[in-house]
Design an enzyme around this catalytic site. Structure first.
Site, mmCIF file in Angstrom:
data_model
loop_
_atom_site.group_PDB
_atom_site.id
_atom_site.type_symbol
_atom_site.label_atom_id
_atom_site.label_comp_id
_atom_site.label_asym_id
_atom_site.label_seq_id
_atom_site.Cartn_x
_atom_site.Cartn_y
_atom_site.Cartn_z
ATOM 1 N N HIS A 109 0.801 -1.233 0.000
ATOM 2 C CA HIS A 109 0.000 0.000 0.000
ATOM 3 C C HIS A 109 0.829 1.276 0.000
ATOM 4 C CE1 HIS A 109 -3.476 -2.437 0.194
ATOM 5 N NE2 HIS A 109 -3.569 -2.586 1.482
ATOM 6 N N HIS A 182 -9.676 1.964 0.654
ATOM 7 C CA HIS A 182 -9.564 0.797 1.530
ATOM 8 C C HIS A 182 -10.634 0.821 2.630
ATOM 9 C CE1 HIS A 182 -7.764 -2.524 3.673
ATOM 10 N NE2 HIS A 182 -6.778 -2.598 2.788
ATOM 11 N N GLU A 322 -11.865 -3.852 -2.631
ATOM 12 C CA GLU A 322 -11.011 -2.790 -3.155
ATOM 13 C C GLU A 322 -10.806 -2.915 -4.667
ATOM 14 O OE1 GLU A 322 -7.324 -3.086 -0.761
ATOM 15 O OE2 GLU A 322 -8.557 -4.485 0.416
#
Length: 366
Positions: A109, A182, A322
């Site tokens: 991420h 997210h 996601e």
């Protein structure tokens, strides 16, 4: 009916003295959404159940101190590259780049200080459209990534209880981009006494990406037929999530995989998933233009994080869906490219449509 409104507030203050802004959008149906500038995050989403009772259906913290101290990505915009990069390295135009290894030996991420950990700038608010635009400029070399990347996130609350976000990014030099939101969802309410594992999920995909023991895609595209990954027909998440009937479930302690929605980014948002809570009757339909959908079943919640309602989040208390490009695409030439060149515009459009099941309230359209 409720008077539609857009309200700006200060959510909190960072140690640097910088203010974290909050924008609350409320439509005529009474649905409200709160966006905060830290991480360009969805902080709350309040929608009615089948009986008209409102609850906040997304996880999050009540104050900015928790967002800074914790790393749960609650409602956050994640990037430059969402999901994992194997070995925290990639090659672009013949040059090898190293990025932070913050998930074992892999990068996750966006690295140690990804887009979820920066305070974005609120650049526009539209009272009539019920929208807010936030922007962030990521400098060349940020977390090891090349190029100056300019990113915008525009959230909009629509009259029909649809929340959307439109991500765009441009660069001054070749780089890589894979943004997503997210948010975690529990349609019974983030403080509900029951977990989200009996939510009924549908995913409109015939294939998924198997992963190795460290959750990196192997490169195979596998059919969902006759596997626990077949959500083409509505199925309770609980049916297989902790069953260990498939080595793929063992790798992540449940679902933490990417489903294949298409080979490339679509020109328009397409149906990705539908989620229903049989207790409250709330439903959520997810659409996006992205080729992949990461479904994560909250496998690593360990009770040490408390949310807005004061409940400690345990395993399976919420799920993430996601829309994104495929994980580790930079190291898989057969995956759709996430390389962004000068003059190109990266775009990810995500839409969440909230409603109620007809079984619970036939007079309300979901």
């Amino acid at each position: 009916m409720t008077q539609p409104s857009l309200q700006r507030d200060i959510f909190g203050t960072l140690a640097s003295g910088e203010a974290v802004h909050a924008v609350t959008l409320t439509n005529a149906a009474g649905m409200s959404v709160r966006i905060i500038s830290y991480g360009a995050s969805i902080q709350s989403v309040c929608v009615p159940d089948a009986n008209g009772n409102f609850a906040d259906v997304t996880t999050g913290y009540a104050d900015i101190a928790e967002y800074v101290a914790q790393r749960q990505y609650f409602g956050a915009t994640v990037g430059r590259v969402a999901n994992r990069i194997a070995g925290a390295r990639f090659e672009l135009d013949g040059k090898v780049y190293s990025v932070p290894a913050n998930d074992g030996v892999h990068s996750l991420h966006g690295g140690d200080v990804g887009f979820d950990k920066v305070n974005w700038t609120v650049t526009a608010c539209d009272d009539e459209a019920l929208s807010v635009t936030l922007s962030h400029i990521s400098p060349d070399g940020d977390q090891g990534y090349p190029g100056i990347l300019t990113v915008t996130a525009t959230y909009q609350l629509h009259p029909d209880n649809v929340l959307s976000v439109h991500y765009e990014a441009v660069t001054d030099a070749s780089t890589c981009v894979n943004l997503t939101n997210h948010a975690y969802w529990h349609l019974g309410g983030e403080g509900a006494a029951y977990d989200a594992m009996d939510h009924v999920l549908t995913i409109a995909a015939e294939q998924f990406l198997p992963v190795d023991a460290t959750l990196i895609p192997t490169g195979e595209r596998r059919s969902v037929v006759a596997t626990p990954f077949d959500f083409r027909e509505p199925m309770p998440i609980s049916k297989y999530v902790r069953s260990n009937t498939d080595i793929q479930l063992t790798h992540g302690g449940g679902y933490d995989h990417n489903w294949i929605m298409g080979a490339e980014t679509a020109s328009e948002p397409r149906l990705m998933a539908h989620l229903e809570d049989p207790v409250s009757g709330r439903t959520m339909t997810l659409l996006s233009n992205q080729p992949g959908l990461q479904f994560y079943s909250g496998n690593f919640f360990d009770g040490t994080t408390s949310g807005k309602a004061g409940k400690s989040y345990g395993i399976g208390d919420a799920i993430a869906l996601e829309p994104q490009m495929f994980p580790d695409a930079l190291n898989h030439p057969s995956f759709a490219s996430i390389v962004l060149r000068p003059g190109q515009i990266y775009a990810n459009v995500i839409m969440w449509r909230f409603g109620v099941s007809r079984l619970f309230s036939p007079n309300i359209n979901g």
